[in-house]
Design a protein around this motif. Structure first.
Motif, mmCIF file in Angstrom:
data_model
loop_
_atom_site.group_PDB
_atom_site.id
_atom_site.type_symbol
_atom_site.label_atom_id
_atom_site.label_comp_id
_atom_site.label_asym_id
_atom_site.label_seq_id
_atom_site.Cartn_x
_atom_site.Cartn_y
_atom_site.Cartn_z
ATOM 1 N N ALA A 157 -56.159 -30.273 17.313
ATOM 2 C CA ALA A 157 -56.525 -29.258 18.307
ATOM 3 C C ALA A 157 -55.766 -29.475 19.614
ATOM 4 N N GLU A 158 -55.653 -30.714 20.040
ATOM 5 C CA GLU A 158 -54.923 -30.999 21.271
ATOM 6 C C GLU A 158 -53.435 -30.697 21.123
ATOM 7 N N ALA A 159 -52.901 -30.949 19.943
ATOM 8 C CA ALA A 159 -51.493 -30.629 19.705
ATOM 9 C C ALA A 159 -51.255 -29.124 19.762
ATOM 10 N N VAL A 160 -52.186 -28.352 19.211
ATOM 11 C CA VAL A 160 -52.086 -26.895 19.277
ATOM 12 C C VAL A 160 -52.204 -26.430 20.723
ATOM 13 N N SER A 161 -53.109 -27.025 21.485
ATOM 14 C CA SER A 161 -53.281 -26.667 22.885
ATOM 15 C C SER A 161 -52.003 -26.910 23.675
ATOM 16 N N GLU A 162 -51.351 -28.041 23.414
ATOM 17 C CA GLU A 162 -50.088 -28.338 24.086
ATOM 18 C C GLU A 162 -48.998 -27.359 23.669
ATOM 19 N N GLU A 163 -48.963 -27.017 22.393
ATOM 20 C CA GLU A 163 -47.972 -26.061 21.900
ATOM 21 C C GLU A 163 -48.134 -24.708 22.588
ATOM 22 N N ALA A 164 -49.369 -24.342 22.873
ATOM 23 C CA ALA A 164 -49.651 -23.063 23.522
ATOM 24 C C ALA A 164 -49.537 -23.147 25.044
ATOM 25 N N ILE A 165 -49.148 -24.308 25.565
ATOM 26 C CA ILE A 165 -49.060 -24.548 27.005
ATOM 27 C C ILE A 165 -50.401 -24.208 27.649
ATOM 28 N N HIS A 166 -51.447 -24.674 27.000
ATOM 29 C CA HIS A 166 -52.817 -24.439 27.462
ATOM 30 C C HIS A 166 -53.260 -25.672 28.224
ATOM 31 N N GLU A 167 -53.669 -25.490 29.469
ATOM 32 C CA GLU A 167 -53.928 -26.628 30.353
ATOM 33 C C GLU A 167 -54.967 -27.582 29.791
ATOM 34 N N ARG A 168 -56.068 -27.041 29.265
ATOM 35 C CA ARG A 168 -57.099 -27.886 28.687
ATOM 36 C C ARG A 168 -57.918 -27.059 27.708
ATOM 37 N N ILE A 169 -58.587 -27.747 26.790
ATOM 38 C CA ILE A 169 -59.496 -27.068 25.866
ATOM 39 C C ILE A 169 -60.827 -26.888 26.588
ATOM 40 N N ARG A 170 -61.146 -25.658 26.935
ATOM 41 C CA ARG A 170 -62.370 -25.413 27.695
ATOM 42 C C ARG A 170 -63.597 -25.594 26.807
ATOM 43 N N GLU A 171 -64.705 -25.900 27.462
ATOM 44 C CA GLU A 171 -65.916 -26.270 26.743
ATOM 45 C C GLU A 171 -66.858 -25.082 26.579
ATOM 46 N N LEU A 172 -67.882 -25.299 25.724
ATOM 47 C CA LEU A 172 -68.886 -24.264 25.479
ATOM 48 C C LEU A 172 -69.618 -23.862 26.755
ATOM 49 N N SER A 173 -69.717 -24.772 27.698
ATOM 50 C CA SER A 173 -70.469 -24.504 28.917
ATOM 51 C C SER A 173 -69.670 -23.735 29.962
ATOM 52 N N ASP A 174 -68.362 -23.568 29.757
ATOM 53 C CA ASP A 174 -67.543 -22.856 30.735
ATOM 54 C C ASP A 174 -67.888 -21.367 30.735
ATOM 55 N N LEU A 175 -67.973 -20.806 31.940
ATOM 56 C CA LEU A 175 -68.275 -19.390 32.075
ATOM 57 C C LEU A 175 -66.990 -18.578 32.042
ATOM 58 N N GLN A 176 -67.112 -17.294 31.634
ATOM 59 C CA GLN A 176 -65.917 -16.508 31.414
ATOM 60 C C GLN A 176 -65.338 -15.879 32.668
ATOM 61 N N ARG A 177 -66.137 -15.638 33.701
ATOM 62 C CA ARG A 177 -65.589 -14.996 34.876
ATOM 63 C C ARG A 177 -64.793 -15.979 35.726
ATOM 64 N N VAL A 178 -63.757 -15.460 36.378
ATOM 65 C CA VAL A 178 -62.944 -16.285 37.258
ATOM 66 C C VAL A 178 -63.811 -16.770 38.412
ATOM 67 N N PRO A 179 -63.690 -18.031 38.823
ATOM 68 C CA PRO A 179 -64.516 -18.526 39.929
ATOM 69 C C PRO A 179 -64.429 -17.618 41.140
ATOM 70 N N LEU A 180 -65.555 -17.468 41.801
ATOM 71 C CA LEU A 180 -65.649 -16.544 42.919
ATOM 72 C C LEU A 180 -64.618 -16.843 44.005
ATOM 73 N N ARG A 181 -64.390 -18.102 44.310
ATOM 74 C CA ARG A 181 -63.450 -18.444 45.374
ATOM 75 C C ARG A 181 -62.033 -18.006 45.015
ATOM 76 N N VAL A 182 -61.719 -17.974 43.704
ATOM 77 C CA VAL A 182 -60.403 -17.509 43.276
ATOM 78 C C VAL A 182 -60.320 -16.000 43.389
ATOM 79 N N ARG A 183 -61.371 -15.300 42.975
ATOM 80 C CA ARG A 183 -61.373 -13.838 43.061
ATOM 81 C C ARG A 183 -61.298 -13.367 44.503
ATOM 82 N N LEU A 184 -61.959 -14.086 45.421
ATOM 83 C CA LEU A 184 -61.941 -13.692 46.821
ATOM 84 C C LEU A 184 -60.636 -14.068 47.510
ATOM 85 N N GLY A 185 -59.895 -14.972 46.907
ATOM 86 C CA GLY A 185 -58.656 -15.423 47.526
ATOM 87 C C GLY A 185 -58.872 -16.374 48.676
#
Length: 351
Positions: A186-214
């Motif tokens: 799984a980690e090898a696939v993540s690296e191949e996809a240039i994916h920063e990290r494998i996110r967890e089940l607890s991660d929420l889908q919306r972009v963090p508010l501080r990022v959306r607000l700029g």
């Protein structure tokens, strides 16, 4: 890890107007796993209800391998949804999904596909996720009371796997690869996809508010969070300032500096955005939508909506019905509309 003696067979079912990005984010990790391992670990096929090509929401038509039910037994069936999911209700597809559930086949969905799973009755007693734009409509109408919709990026609940839109299915499939063949692959696939990290089940889908607000200005983030949590019963500007331990004048300065508007204007935009989602995704009466979004009366809601969008809420509803009536959303010969006719509404002048 699971038994790897045979390829894990995955069938992706494309619905009309499906979103290509989450579909690709789900299917590509499996291809990469086969490539990296130099083994056929995952056997992937693409299906539609009638075996005909399917048009995605971006206009691209995708050829499929077979119609549903005509393929060998699958280990996992994934429903790929997108636009207009509330209008789709295919009896053949629903019956097929129920047969698979009785045979204890793993079922899943990406983007809005879990709406159709719930509609078919195969999500009763399960947790699942749905693209955040649609969650509010499902919760407000309480259409599927036996299914718990959560805002997580993806949910794996026993033999049900659901992911929200965008690239969230990539993380869900990385967890599937981990379960089947271990974290190293799984980690090898993540690296191949240039994916920063494998996110967890607890991660929420919306972009963090501080990022959306700029901005990471803490008081501003705190107040906007309060606004988003109090749509039904809006807080006054004085209440917001008190909760944030600041002054009303300082709050107004923060909004003008970072967001270019007043706090009341920003709050109104949040409520109107929520109202439009409910108008387009549910059949709730306009009066109920006005109350759900914190407007003091239907006439006040109508005026605010018209000022923002240039037309009334009922005109928005009529335009939606007109659009849907001109677009064929048939999945098969026994398709029927999933959305009941809207309840009678008073004219805007009498709301």
């Amino acid at each position: 890890m699971a038994d790897t003696a045979f390829p894990y067979r995955c069938v992706f079912v494309l619905l009309p107007d499906y979103s290509q990005l989450p579909f690709a984010a789900a299917i590509e990790p499996l291809r990469m796993a086969n490539h990296i391992s130099e083994r056929n670990l995952f056997d992937v096929s693409v299906a539609s209800v009638d075996g005909q090509p399917v048009r995605a929401s971006n206009g691209v038509r995708t050829a499929v391998d077979h119609a549903i039910g005509s393929d060998p037994p699958a280990d996992l069936v994934m429903i790929c949804g997108g636009l207009n999911i509330e209008t789709l209700n295919d009896r053949e597809l629903s019956a097929w999904l129920r047969r698979l559930a009785r045979r204890q086949v793993n079922l899943g969905a990406v983007c809005t596909g879990s709406f159709l799973l719930a509609q078919s009755g195969v999500m009763d007693g399960y947790r699942c996720t749905l693209h955040w734009e649609h969650i509010s409509g499902v919760r407000e109408t309480m259409r599927f009371p036996r299914t718990e919709f959560t805002p997580e990026l993806f949910v794996i609940d026993r033999d049900r796997l659901t992911a929200s839109g965008g690239v969230a299915p990539l993380d869900m499939m990385l967890h599937l690869i981990t379960r089947q063949h271990g974290i190293e692959l799984a980690e090898a696939v993540s690296e191949e996809a240039i994916h920063e990290r494998i996110r967890e089940l607890s991660d929420l889908q919306r972009v963090p508010l501080r990022v959306r607000l700029g901005t990471s200005q803490p008081k501003l983030v705190e107040v906007v969070t309060l606004m988003e949590s109090n749509i039904h019963e809006p807080l006054s500007l004085d209440e917001l300032a008190t909760y944030a331990n600041t002054s009303r004048r300082q709050l107004e300065r923060l909004f003008r500096r970072y967001l270019g508007c007043t706090p009341t204007r920003y709050y109104l935009e949040l409520r109107l955005t929520q109202a439009r989602q409910l108008l387009l995704q549910t059949n709730l009466p306009i009066t109920e939508i006005a109350m759900a979004c914190g407007f003091v009366s239907p006439p006040h809601f109508t005026k605010c909506y018209h000022d923002r969008h240039g037309h009334s809420p009922s005109a928005e509803r009529r335009a939606r019905r007109d659009r849907l009536s001109t677009v064929s959303v048939s999945l098969g010969p026994e398709s029927v509309p999933a959305v009941l006719p809207d309840p009678p509404e008073a004219e805007d002048s009498t709301l």
